[in-house]
Design a protein around this motif. Structure first.
Motif, PDB file in Angstrom:
ATOM      1  N   GLU A  20      -2.135  -0.006  -8.937  1.00  0.00           N
ATOM      2  CA  GLU A  20      -2.577   0.524  -7.648  1.00  0.00           C
ATOM      3  C   GLU A  20      -3.375   1.805  -7.843  1.00  0.00           C
ATOM      4  O   GLU A  20      -4.386   2.036  -7.170  1.00  0.00           O
ATOM      5  N   ASN A  24      -7.230   2.060  -6.758  1.00  0.00           N
ATOM      6  CA  ASN A  24      -7.580   3.018  -5.713  1.00  0.00           C
ATOM      7  C   ASN A  24      -8.443   4.162  -6.222  1.00  0.00           C
ATOM      8  O   ASN A  24      -8.996   4.925  -5.422  1.00  0.00           O
ATOM      9  N   SER A  47       0.108   6.348  -4.887  1.00  0.00           N
ATOM     10  CA  SER A  47       0.741   5.119  -5.360  1.00  0.00           C
ATOM     11  C   SER A  47       2.176   5.366  -5.811  1.00  0.00           C
ATOM     12  O   SER A  47       3.074   4.592  -5.487  1.00  0.00           O
ATOM     13  N   ASN A  50       4.363   5.905  -2.798  1.00  0.00           N
ATOM     14  CA  ASN A  50       4.489   4.647  -2.066  1.00  0.00           C
ATOM     15  C   ASN A  50       5.471   3.700  -2.732  1.00  0.00           C
ATOM     16  O   ASN A  50       6.401   3.175  -2.099  1.00  0.00           O
ATOM     17  N   ASN A  93       0.281   4.916   4.084  1.00  0.00           N
ATOM     18  CA  ASN A  93      -0.822   4.034   3.716  1.00  0.00           C
ATOM     19  C   ASN A  93      -1.960   4.095   4.728  1.00  0.00           C
ATOM     20  O   ASN A  93      -3.136   3.990   4.352  1.00  0.00           O
ATOM     21  N   GLY A 147      -1.678  -1.160  -0.532  1.00  0.00           N
ATOM     22  CA  GLY A 147      -0.534  -0.241  -0.521  1.00  0.00           C
ATOM     23  C   GLY A 147       0.701  -0.851   0.108  1.00  0.00           C
ATOM     24  O   GLY A 147       1.809  -0.733  -0.432  1.00  0.00           O
TER      25      GLY A 147
END
Length: 225
Positions: A20, A24, A47, A50, A93, A147
């Motif tokens: 991720e 990203n 990330s 999250n 997110n 996400g």
């Protein structure tokens, strides 16, 4: 019911954070003075938060405590906590997606020679709160989908990290360790059975019965006749 090894769980978590973050990095690179590196540093922070929050707050703590129907108060509190955690991660997110939108709009404004909206890039939280689903660019939408999907995977891994009901896995592991120790004792005892007294033989038989009962308990319902 729990996995025999947690290597897979930790590997999946690490892969989620890394993938991720790398994916990203491109999304965030436009607004960073350090380019792709700066974008990756921003992305990996989002990330990590999250994935780890979804793993622990939703999966490992919330969903597992919700499974404990013997304690309705704890189960209810866990359900409320899961709802709050889900809302917080959606907000995170959405904020990251709006930040990506603002970066794009800021870059476009500067390219056209304007500067009146560049300050908005510093307030993605305000933008997400005022217009949460007003995502304007495809990259921002992909960022949000990525996400939330990774958060769901992390939550599932947290839920299956140990037994569904907290405490049961630890008890079972102690019982399995005791069974192994008892089995070794029985093997040693039967080899020297001729040297044992009547009382010691009775203790050995009792230990054998106990070990058989432990094996039945570990096998679970329907696994023995």
């Amino acid at each position: 019911v729990y996995p025999k090894s947690h290597i897979l769980h930790f590997s999946v978590l690490a892969a989620l954070v890394l993938f991720e973050g790398l994916a990203n990095a491109y999304f965030f690179s436009k607004g960073s003075d350090l380019g792709l590196l700066g974008g990756w540093l921003q992305a990996i922070t989002v990330s990590f938060t999250n994935v780890i929050a979804a793993f622990f707050l939703i999966g490992f703590i919330g969903l597992r405590h919700m499974s404990n129907r013997h304690k309705p108060l704890i189960s209810g509190a866990a359900a409320a906590g899961v709802a709050v955690a889900i809302a917080a991660l959606i907000a995170l997110n959405l904020t990251a997606s709006h930040f990506r939108d603002l970066l794009e709009l800021n870059a476009a404004t500067l390219a056209l020679g304007g500067a009146e909206t560049t300050g908005e890039v510093l307030t993605p939280v305000t933008e997400a709160r005022q217009n949460p689903f007003g995502i304007q660019t495809l990259e921002a939408l992909l960022l949000f989908i990525l996400g939330t999907t990774f958060a769901a995977i992390a939550a599932y891994k947290g839920r299956t990290f140990d037994d569904a009901i907290p405490g049961y896995g630890a008890v079972t592991r102690r019982l399995e360790a005791a069974s192994r120790d008892l089995e070794k004792t029985l093997e040693s005892g039967w080899k020297d059975a001729k040297k044992l007294s009547q009382g010691e033989l009775e203790q050995l038989v009792a230990a054998k019965d106990l070990h058989e009962q432990i094996c039945i308990d570990l096998a679970g319902p329907g696994q023995h006749g």
